[in-house]
Design a protein around this motif. Sequence first.
Motif, short mmCIF file in Angstrom:
data_model
loop_
_atom_site.label_atom_id
_atom_site.label_comp_id
_atom_site.label_asym_id
_atom_site.label_seq_id
_atom_site.Cartn_x
_atom_site.Cartn_y
_atom_site.Cartn_z
N TYR A 1 59.18 46.09 37.26
CA TYR A 1 58.20 46.07 38.34
C TYR A 1 57.31 47.31 38.27
N SER A 2 56.29 47.22 38.75
CA SER A 2 55.08 48.23 38.81
C SER A 2 54.59 48.29 40.29
N VAL A 3 54.00 49.51 40.52
CA VAL A 3 53.39 49.78 41.84
C VAL A 3 52.16 50.26 41.44
N ASN A 4 51.16 49.57 42.37
CA ASN A 4 49.61 50.26 42.28
C ASN A 4 48.99 49.91 43.71
N ARG A 5 47.93 50.71 43.87
CA ARG A 5 47.29 50.80 45.15
C ARG A 5 46.65 49.20 45.32
N ALA A 6 46.89 48.82 46.56
CA ALA A 6 46.39 47.56 46.75
C ALA A 6 44.87 47.75 47.35
N LEU A 7 44.72 48.72 48.03
CA LEU A 7 43.26 49.17 48.85
C LEU A 7 42.79 50.51 48.19
N GLY A 8 41.52 50.49 48.24
CA GLY A 8 40.87 51.81 47.84
C GLY A 8 40.78 52.65 49.11
N GLY B 1 39.09 54.38 52.25
CA GLY B 1 37.99 54.00 53.19
C GLY B 1 38.30 52.61 53.35
N GLU B 2 39.52 51.84 53.36
CA GLU B 2 39.62 50.59 53.70
C GLU B 2 41.03 50.57 54.30
N ASN B 3 41.68 51.76 54.54
CA ASN B 3 42.89 51.84 55.49
C ASN B 3 42.96 53.48 55.69
N PHE B 4 43.33 53.89 56.82
CA PHE B 4 43.23 55.11 57.17
C PHE B 4 44.68 55.82 57.80
N SER B 5 45.50 54.78 57.97
CA SER B 5 46.75 55.22 58.84
C SER B 5 47.97 54.95 57.91
N SER B 6 47.83 54.33 56.64
CA SER B 6 48.98 54.41 55.92
C SER B 6 48.57 53.93 54.50
N ASP B 7 49.61 53.92 53.57
CA ASP B 7 49.38 53.94 51.99
C ASP B 7 49.76 52.25 52.06
N ILE B 8 48.84 51.70 51.58
CA ILE B 8 48.73 50.12 51.00
C ILE B 8 49.15 50.11 49.48
N ILE C 1 53.27 43.30 49.33
CA ILE C 1 52.43 44.47 49.51
C ILE C 1 53.33 45.37 50.71
N LEU C 2 53.38 46.43 50.26
CA LEU C 2 54.19 47.66 50.96
C LEU C 2 53.21 48.53 51.84
N LYS C 3 53.54 48.79 52.81
CA LYS C 3 52.69 49.36 54.05
C LYS C 3 53.79 50.57 54.31
N VAL C 4 53.25 51.71 53.90
CA VAL C 4 54.37 52.87 54.13
C VAL C 4 53.22 53.90 55.08
N ALA C 5 54.06 54.57 55.92
CA ALA C 5 53.53 55.42 57.06
C ALA C 5 53.12 56.83 56.06
N LEU C 6 51.85 57.26 56.49
CA LEU C 6 51.32 58.30 55.92
C LEU C 6 52.33 59.51 56.00
N VAL C 7 52.57 60.32 54.95
CA VAL C 7 53.52 61.41 54.89
C VAL C 7 52.71 62.65 54.83
N THR C 8 51.34 62.77 54.96
CA THR C 8 50.83 64.03 54.97
C THR C 8 51.26 64.55 56.19
N GLU C 9 51.64 66.02 56.37
CA GLU C 9 52.20 66.29 57.70
C GLU C 9 51.25 66.23 58.76
N GLY C 10 50.13 66.82 58.70
CA GLY C 10 48.89 66.50 59.98
C GLY C 10 48.70 65.18 60.29
N MET C 11 48.30 64.45 59.52
CA MET C 11 47.90 62.77 59.71
C MET C 11 49.24 62.08 60.29
N ALA C 12 50.33 62.48 59.59
CA ALA C 12 51.65 61.61 60.03
C ALA C 12 52.09 62.02 61.60
N ALA C 13 51.82 63.20 61.98
CA ALA C 13 52.21 63.44 63.25
C ALA C 13 51.27 63.05 64.37
#
Length: 413
Positions: free
Chosen positions: A36-43, A45-52, A72-84
Motif C-alpha cells: 500500500y501507499s499513501v499520497n495527498r488527494a488534495l493540494g 487551498g482545497e481543504n482547510f480543516s483536515s488532511d485528505i 480516501i482518508l480524512k484525518v482531523a488536523l493535528v496542528t495544535e492551534g488549528m486542531a483546538a
Amino acid sequence: MDSRELVAKYPFLTKDYLEDILRNEKRDTCVMVEDYSVNRALGKGENFSSDILRIRIVYKRNHEIDRVQSYILKVALVTEGMAAMLEEYDVFHREIIFYKNILPKIEELLKMTNYQKKLAPSCHRININDPKHFVFEDLAQDGFKAANRKIGLDYRQLELLLEKVAKFHATTSFIYRQNKDIMKHHHYRNVNEEVHHFYTLFRNSMVVCAEMAETWPTTSPTIARKLYDLERTVISKACQVYTVDDSSFNVLNHGDLWVNNVMYKYEESGSPTEAILVDYAISYFGSPGIDLSFLLFTSSSNEVSTDDFDSLVQYYYKHLMEHLQCLGVSSQEVPTLLDIQMEVLRKGFIGVMYSTFLIPLRLIEDTANADLGNLLGSTEEAMHFRRQLFKHPKYQERMEYLLNYYDRKGFLD
C-alpha cells in the motif's frame, strides 16, 4: 510529504488496519494486503480543516491475481492551534453523527422512492479517538472528478448539483418531521457569538473588498461605503442568518456548499452527467436559503448570470416539491416557490459574506501558503498572502458584477 512520511505521520495506517477495512467491505476474510501507499488527494487551498489522503492498496483474494483498491482518508488536523479551534466548531462530531445516524435514514427513504443515486460517498471506517478520522470510498474509482474550482460551476453543473441538494433537503426535512431529536447535533450555528476565531477573516474580507471596489469602474462609491460599514455588522448579520425560524421550512443544510465540495461524472464529450457532494463536516439545520445562496454566490462561473440564479432556484424547487410529494408530504405542507425565493433573500447575506473570500480562494494560482493560519493570522506572511489573494483580475470581474446585484437585493444595507 512522500508516502513514507505520511505513513510515519499517521502510524495507525498499518497493513493489518487496511486489511480489516478491506475484509469488512468485501465480506471476505481471505483478503490479504500485499502492498500500500499513501499520497495527498488534495493540494493546499482545497481543504482547510483536515488532511485528505488517498490510500492505494494492492491485495489478493484467495489465489487470484493482484487487485487494486483505493480509499480516501480524512484525518482531523493535528496542528495544535488549528486542531483546538476546529474542535470548538465540533466539525468531526457533526460529520460522525451525519454518517452514523442521518445518512442511513436518508438512503433508506431514497430507496423507497426508487432513487438509486448516491448523495455522499460511502464511509468504511469512523474512528472517534485521536487522530479522529474517516475512511471513505474513493469516488474517483467510480469515475467522479473534482470540478474546476478556477472556472466555477456552469449552468448544467449547477442544475445537476441542485437536483441532488433538493432531494437531500426534502429528505432531511421529512426525517426531522418524524424525529426532531435526530438533528439535535446540527443546531450549532456556524457563525455565533461564542466562538470568535473567524471574525477577523469575515471583517477583513469586507474591508479588502471595499478597498478593491473603490477602484472598480462600475461599482458606485455608495457600495464601497456599505462594504466598509459591514465590517461592524457582518458578525451580527451572520449570526442572524444562523438563527432558526421554526415557523419556516427548514432542512439539513450541507453547510459548506461550494465548488471544492462537489464532484462530477462526465460523458466522453465532457458533458457532466451526475454530481455528488462530499464533506458534511459543518452541516446545519436551518433555512435552505443558506445552501442556495452559499452555492450560487460563491461557485457559479462568470457565465452564470444573476437572472440565472432565479431560474436555478426554480429548478431546485421543482425537484424539492416532487420529492416531498414522493415522501407523502401533503401539498399544504410543501413550501411554495415564493417561500423558497424569500428564504434566499432572508438568508442570502451568508452567501454574500462567504463570496468575498471564497471566490479569490478558488481563483488562487499559487496555493503554497493557502492554509487557515494565513487566512486568519497576523504575521507578515499571512498579511501578504491575503493582499495577493484579492488582486486576481477574475475576482474583480465576478465581484464587480455580484456587488451590484447584492446592492439591488438589499444585502449590503
